[in-house]
Motif scaffolding. Structure first.
Motif, PDB file in Angstrom:
ATOM      1  N   ARG A  84      26.168  76.753 -13.267  1.00 39.92           N
ATOM      2  CA  ARG A  84      26.665  78.741 -12.843  1.00 39.92           C
ATOM      3  C   ARG A  84      27.727  78.523 -14.524  1.00 39.92           C
ATOM      4  O   ARG A  84      27.938  79.758 -14.539  1.00 39.92           O
ATOM      5  CB  ARG A  84      27.132  78.512 -11.586  1.00 39.92           C
ATOM      6  CG  ARG A  84      26.090  79.042 -11.688  1.00 39.92           C
ATOM      7  CD  ARG A  84      26.647  79.386  -9.683  1.00 39.92           C
ATOM      8  NE  ARG A  84      25.368  79.151  -8.458  1.00 39.92           N
ATOM      9  CZ  ARG A  84      25.116  78.296  -7.379  1.00 39.92           C
ATOM     10  NH1 ARG A  84      26.312  77.127  -7.568  1.00 39.92           N
ATOM     11  NH2 ARG A  84      23.922  78.296  -6.825  1.00 39.92           N
ATOM     12  N   MET A  85      28.801  77.355 -14.411  1.00 39.85           N
ATOM     13  CA  MET A  85      29.525  77.343 -14.983  1.00 39.85           C
ATOM     14  C   MET A  85      30.036  78.036 -16.505  1.00 39.85           C
ATOM     15  O   MET A  85      30.176  78.545 -17.051  1.00 39.85           O
ATOM     16  CB  MET A  85      30.743  76.116 -14.817  1.00 39.85           C
ATOM     17  CG  MET A  85      32.064  76.305 -14.053  1.00 39.85           C
ATOM     18  SD  MET A  85      32.063  74.358 -13.560  1.00 39.85           S
ATOM     19  CE  MET A  85      32.860  73.607 -14.836  1.00 39.85           C
ATOM     20  N   ALA A  86      27.947  77.336 -17.328  1.00 38.81           N
ATOM     21  CA  ALA A  86      28.317  77.159 -18.124  1.00 38.81           C
ATOM     22  C   ALA A  86      27.393  78.881 -18.513  1.00 38.81           C
ATOM     23  O   ALA A  86      27.434  79.579 -19.641  1.00 38.81           O
ATOM     24  CB  ALA A  86      26.599  76.967 -18.893  1.00 38.81           C
ATOM     25  N   ALA A  87      26.535  79.625 -17.554  1.00 33.17           N
ATOM     26  CA  ALA A  87      26.118  80.798 -17.710  1.00 33.17           C
ATOM     27  C   ALA A  87      27.012  81.836 -17.695  1.00 33.17           C
ATOM     28  O   ALA A  87      27.539  82.615 -18.148  1.00 33.17           O
ATOM     29  CB  ALA A  87      24.915  80.973 -16.407  1.00 33.17           C
TER      30      ALA A  87
ATOM     31  N   VAL B 200      23.027  84.016 -16.991  1.00 35.84           N
ATOM     32  CA  VAL B 200      23.746  85.102 -18.308  1.00 35.84           C
ATOM     33  C   VAL B 200      23.676  86.923 -17.216  1.00 35.84           C
ATOM     34  O   VAL B 200      24.572  87.090 -17.335  1.00 35.84           O
ATOM     35  CB  VAL B 200      23.419  85.146 -19.089  1.00 35.84           C
ATOM     36  CG1 VAL B 200      23.976  85.954 -20.179  1.00 35.84           C
ATOM     37  CG2 VAL B 200      24.282  83.813 -20.042  1.00 35.84           C
ATOM     38  N   ILE B 201      22.569  87.341 -17.218  1.00 40.35           N
ATOM     39  CA  ILE B 201      22.152  88.275 -17.016  1.00 40.35           C
ATOM     40  C   ILE B 201      22.808  89.125 -15.522  1.00 40.35           C
ATOM     41  O   ILE B 201      23.329  89.749 -15.592  1.00 40.35           O
ATOM     42  CB  ILE B 201      20.592  88.969 -16.771  1.00 40.35           C
ATOM     43  CG1 ILE B 201      19.985  88.671 -18.176  1.00 40.35           C
ATOM     44  CG2 ILE B 201      20.167  90.284 -15.924  1.00 40.35           C
ATOM     45  CD1 ILE B 201      20.431  89.904 -19.394  1.00 40.35           C
ATOM     46  N   LYS B 202      22.924  87.717 -14.297  1.00 41.18           N
ATOM     47  CA  LYS B 202      23.019  88.318 -13.343  1.00 41.18           C
ATOM     48  C   LYS B 202      24.943  88.203 -13.597  1.00 41.18           C
ATOM     49  O   LYS B 202      25.182  89.357 -12.682  1.00 41.18           O
ATOM     50  CB  LYS B 202      23.058  86.939 -13.024  1.00 41.18           C
ATOM     51  CG  LYS B 202      23.302  87.160 -10.732  1.00 41.18           C
ATOM     52  CD  LYS B 202      22.682  86.299 -10.549  1.00 41.18           C
ATOM     53  CE  LYS B 202      23.360  85.816  -8.463  1.00 41.18           C
ATOM     54  NZ  LYS B 202      23.131  84.991  -8.245  1.00 41.18           N
ATOM     55  N   TYR B 203      25.623  87.696 -14.406  1.00 41.91           N
ATOM     56  CA  TYR B 203      26.359  87.656 -14.615  1.00 41.91           C
ATOM     57  C   TYR B 203      26.871  88.795 -14.913  1.00 41.91           C
ATOM     58  O   TYR B 203      28.465  89.440 -14.862  1.00 41.91           O
ATOM     59  CB  TYR B 203      27.386  86.610 -15.555  1.00 41.91           C
ATOM     60  CG  TYR B 203      27.463  85.256 -13.911  1.00 41.91           C
ATOM     61  CD1 TYR B 203      28.242  85.302 -13.403  1.00 41.91           C
ATOM     62  CD2 TYR B 203      26.633  83.999 -14.263  1.00 41.91           C
ATOM     63  CE1 TYR B 203      28.736  84.089 -12.409  1.00 41.91           C
ATOM     64  CE2 TYR B 203      26.717  83.314 -13.275  1.00 41.91           C
ATOM     65  CZ  TYR B 203      27.758  83.589 -12.808  1.00 41.91           C
ATOM     66  OH  TYR B 203      28.118  81.832 -11.731  1.00 41.91           O
ATOM     67  N   ILE B 204      26.753  89.385 -15.664  1.00 40.12           N
ATOM     68  CA  ILE B 204      26.869  90.843 -16.848  1.00 40.12           C
ATOM     69  C   ILE B 204      26.070  91.756 -15.616  1.00 40.12           C
ATOM     70  O   ILE B 204      27.289  92.716 -15.944  1.00 40.12           O
ATOM     71  CB  ILE B 204      25.653  90.579 -18.282  1.00 40.12           C
ATOM     72  CG1 ILE B 204      26.312  90.100 -18.889  1.00 40.12           C
ATOM     73  CG2 ILE B 204      26.137  91.933 -18.730  1.00 40.12           C
ATOM     74  CD1 ILE B 204      25.104  89.978 -20.076  1.00 40.12           C
ATOM     75  N   GLN B 205      25.546  91.684 -14.685  1.00 38.82           N
ATOM     76  CA  GLN B 205      25.225  92.614 -14.123  1.00 38.82           C
ATOM     77  C   GLN B 205      26.544  93.059 -12.884  1.00 38.82           C
ATOM     78  O   GLN B 205      26.508  93.987 -12.955  1.00 38.82           O
ATOM     79  CB  GLN B 205      24.029  92.276 -13.017  1.00 38.82           C
ATOM     80  CG  GLN B 205      22.499  92.608 -13.431  1.00 38.82           C
ATOM     81  CD  GLN B 205      21.835  92.391 -12.835  1.00 38.82           C
ATOM     82  OE1 GLN B 205      21.886  91.599 -11.845  1.00 38.82           O
ATOM     83  NE2 GLN B 205      20.456  92.494 -12.977  1.00 38.82           N
ATOM     84  N   LYS B 206      27.277  91.722 -12.954  1.00 36.74           N
ATOM     85  CA  LYS B 206      28.389  91.523 -11.754  1.00 36.74           C
ATOM     86  C   LYS B 206      29.393  92.415 -12.274  1.00 36.74           C
ATOM     87  O   LYS B 206      29.893  93.632 -12.237  1.00 36.74           O
ATOM     88  CB  LYS B 206      28.896  90.725 -11.801  1.00 36.74           C
ATOM     89  CG  LYS B 206      27.805  89.888  -9.609  1.00 36.74           C
ATOM     90  CD  LYS B 206      28.627  89.590  -9.653  1.00 36.74           C
ATOM     91  CE  LYS B 206      27.747  88.074  -8.773  1.00 36.74           C
ATOM     92  NZ  LYS B 206      27.751  86.915  -8.393  1.00 36.74           N
ATOM     93  N   GLN B 207      29.748  91.644 -13.590  1.00 38.66           N
ATOM     94  CA  GLN B 207      30.741  92.198 -14.804  1.00 38.66           C
ATOM     95  C   GLN B 207      30.700  93.282 -14.933  1.00 38.66           C
ATOM     96  O   GLN B 207      32.028  94.058 -15.597  1.00 38.66           O
ATOM     97  CB  GLN B 207      31.110  90.956 -15.575  1.00 38.66           C
ATOM     98  CG  GLN B 207      31.488  89.972 -14.848  1.00 38.66           C
ATOM     99  CD  GLN B 207      32.735  90.321 -14.347  1.00 38.66           C
ATOM    100  OE1 GLN B 207      33.331  90.422 -14.089  1.00 38.66           O
ATOM    101  NE2 GLN B 207      32.396  89.241 -13.333  1.00 38.66           N
ATOM    102  N   ASP B 208      29.532  93.632 -15.983  1.00 34.50           N
ATOM    103  CA  ASP B 208      29.528  94.929 -16.542  1.00 34.50           C
ATOM    104  C   ASP B 208      28.036  95.725 -16.704  1.00 34.50           C
ATOM    105  O   ASP B 208      27.814  95.395 -18.648  1.00 34.50           O
ATOM    106  CB  ASP B 208      30.304  94.834 -18.036  1.00 34.50           C
ATOM    107  CG  ASP B 208      30.406  95.475 -18.450  1.00 34.50           C
ATOM    108  OD1 ASP B 208      30.131  96.845 -18.442  1.00 34.50           O
ATOM    109  OD2 ASP B 208      31.046  96.294 -19.644  1.00 34.50           O
ATOM    110  N   PRO B 209      27.551  95.862 -16.321  1.00 37.69           N
ATOM    111  CA  PRO B 209      26.229  95.680 -16.067  1.00 37.69           C
ATOM    112  C   PRO B 209      25.529  96.448 -17.187  1.00 37.69           C
ATOM    113  O   PRO B 209      24.945  97.053 -17.734  1.00 37.69           O
ATOM    114  CB  PRO B 209      25.536  96.926 -14.920  1.00 37.69           C
ATOM    115  CG  PRO B 209      26.559  97.579 -14.125  1.00 37.69           C
ATOM    116  CD  PRO B 209      28.241  96.383 -14.527  1.00 37.69           C
TER     117      PRO B 209
END
Lengths: 264, 226
Positions: A201-204, B209-218
């Protein structure tokens, strides 16, 4: 972290390229063409002797270019040639390459036979890989990287690729700095090994955050390009100047290539 | 998956250069047409991003680490043609400055990682995600599946390219001149390690990474391809 430090030291260090050695004095365009010829020779040759001669030539060029031989050997042998050596080992035995037996021995009740074509093929494979990697590394450490990327214009690479290459090179440095700082911050706060799922998770998160930050930088970079005169078409400066010694070097390289491939 | 110099014979190297030249030309033309002028630096950002992604060590069970290629991720974020240029640039820099991947094998490496990988991944992602909302879980799953399948397709191609060398280039005495293993070894070896380890790393990284981008700046998921 180790990979990032290695990347910074190996890719962004112009230390050897700034020294006053033989290869550093050759015009990058001529150097790139001659080294490409040597790599092609290594690719086409079927003779171990030719491969070894090319390797010797490369090491001689290292010595006259004021490069520490130990550094060069370490830089070239780790990782690709050593990996190739491991790959080649099973291929020297009769189970992969049948043929005239050279040596046979028993190990753990199994009969192992090293064959002549197996050994010759394995040796040629490893020397070919080593020669190619060595010439690429020598080119990269004796040429300022920005100049090396500009040399691609000689090979008629479209302007857009050359411009993106130059910008990408600068971005890599910036990204490596960002990633290095982020990892340092994480390590200083965590202080111990984390579970692999947490690590993933940290890397992603790091990658997503890197993309987010850099994407938002895009507009600022574009404005900087406009303020420096960018009008939609990239302009690549070509301030290389060929001298007689560059032509002599290129002629010698062509002759050496022809001799190595038994063309003359 | 980076093929070094000396693993592929001249015929294979030449063939892939010939195949890639029109692809690069077309990618250049399409990107010039579709990318707005102010998005030009994005290509360099994408290239640097795909270069740096390969430097991230992702922990995997057993205490070891692997790294993702990021080709599908860049294709989702920038579109497949821009990803083709960005990954090509990253591969050229790796080959010239880092010695990772051969100069003579740039055509083959680009075919596998800058053409097949992003295009296969992008269209798998498009089919699975269909018209789902930008912040839906379906897109996260689609990204993971696309990353896994596309990487394995590219790995199988690389294994195929290795495997045919012993058929194409051999002396009369049976001596291999380039990669010494046939398809029966090279193909399972490449598919095996990618199906069991690296494919999962690619899938996890792409999806997360797609999940984090969805959360931060979709907006970033569709903006880059605009």
């Amino acid at each position: 972290m180790g990979t990032l430090v290695f990347l910074k030291e190996s890719v962004f260090s112009d230390e050897y390229a700034s020294r006053k050695g033989f290869m550093q004095s050759i015009d990058p365009r001529f150097k790139a063409v001659s080294f490409f010829l040597f790599i092609l020779t290594a690719l086409f040759t079927k003779s171990i002797a030719t491969s070894l001669w090319l390797y010797l030539l490369c090491l001689m060029l290292v010595c006259v270019s004021k490069i520490d031989l130990g550094f060069f050997l370490k830089r070239t042998w780790i990782f690709i040639p050593i990996f190739s050596l491991f790959i080649a080992i099973p291929a020297i035995f009769s189970i992969v390459t049948p043929g005239e037996a050279l040596v046979s021995f028993k190990l753990a009740g199994l009969n192992f036979i090293i064959t002549r074509p197996g050994l010759a093929g394995g040796a040629l494979f490893v020397t070919r890989v080593t020669v190619s990697v060595s010439f690429v590394v020598l080119l990269s450490i004796t040429t300022k990287h920005f100049e090396l990327l500009r040399v691609l214009r000689v090979f008629k690479v479209p302007h857009m690729f050359v411009m993106v290459l130059g910008m990408c090179y600068r971005y890599i440095y910036l990204f490596v700095e960002v990633v290095e700082n982020t990892y340092l911050a994480v390590r200083s706060r965590v202080g111990r090994r984390v579970h692999y799922k947490k690590g993933q998770r940290m890397a992603a998160w790091n990658m997503a955050s890197l993309w987010h930050r850099s994407y938002r930088l895009n507009e600022a970079v574009y404005n900087a390009m406009l303020s420096r005169g960018y009008s939609g078409e990239p302009a690549i400066f070509n301030d290389f100047k060929a001298r007689p010694r560059d032509w002599v070097w290129l002629a010698c390289s062509v002759v050496l290539t022809f001799i190595s491939l038994n063309i003359i | 998956m980076h093929i070094p110099d000396g693993y592929l014979g001249p015929t294979t190297c030449g063939f892939f250069y010939v195949v890639m030249v029109p692809i690069w030309a077309l990618a250049s033309k399409i990107v010039k047409k579709t990318l707005k002028a102010k998005q030009v630096p994005l290509l360099a950002i994408g290239a640097a991003f795909s270069f740096v992604i390969m430097m991230f060590n992702v922990p995997i069970p057993g205490g070891t680490t692997g790294h993702a290629v990021g080709g599908v991720l860049v294709a989702i974020l920038l579109g497949p043609w821009a990803a083709c240029i960005a990954i090509t640039v990253a591969l050229v820099i790796q080959a010239l400055l880092f010695g990772d991947g051969g100069v003579t094998a740039i055509g083959a490496n680009c075919f596998n990682m800058a053409f097949v990988l992003p295009f296969a991944g992008y269209y798998i992602y498009k089919v699975i995600s269909h018209n789902s909302p930008v912040d839906s879980n379906r897109r996260v799953i689609a990204a993971g599946v696309a990353g896994y399948i596309a990487l394995n397709i590219a790995a199988a191609l690389t294994g195929f390219e290795f495997g045919i060398q012993s058929f194409l280039h051999k002396t009369a005495a049976g001596q291999a001149l380039y990669c010494p293993y046939g398809l029966n070894v090279a193909l399972p070896a490449m598919i095996g390690e990618h199906a069991l380890v690296f494919g999962w790393v690619e899938a996890i990284v792409t999806a997360l990474v797609i999940k984090y981008i969805q959360k931060q700046d979709p907006g970033l998921i569709t903006e880059g391809r605009a």
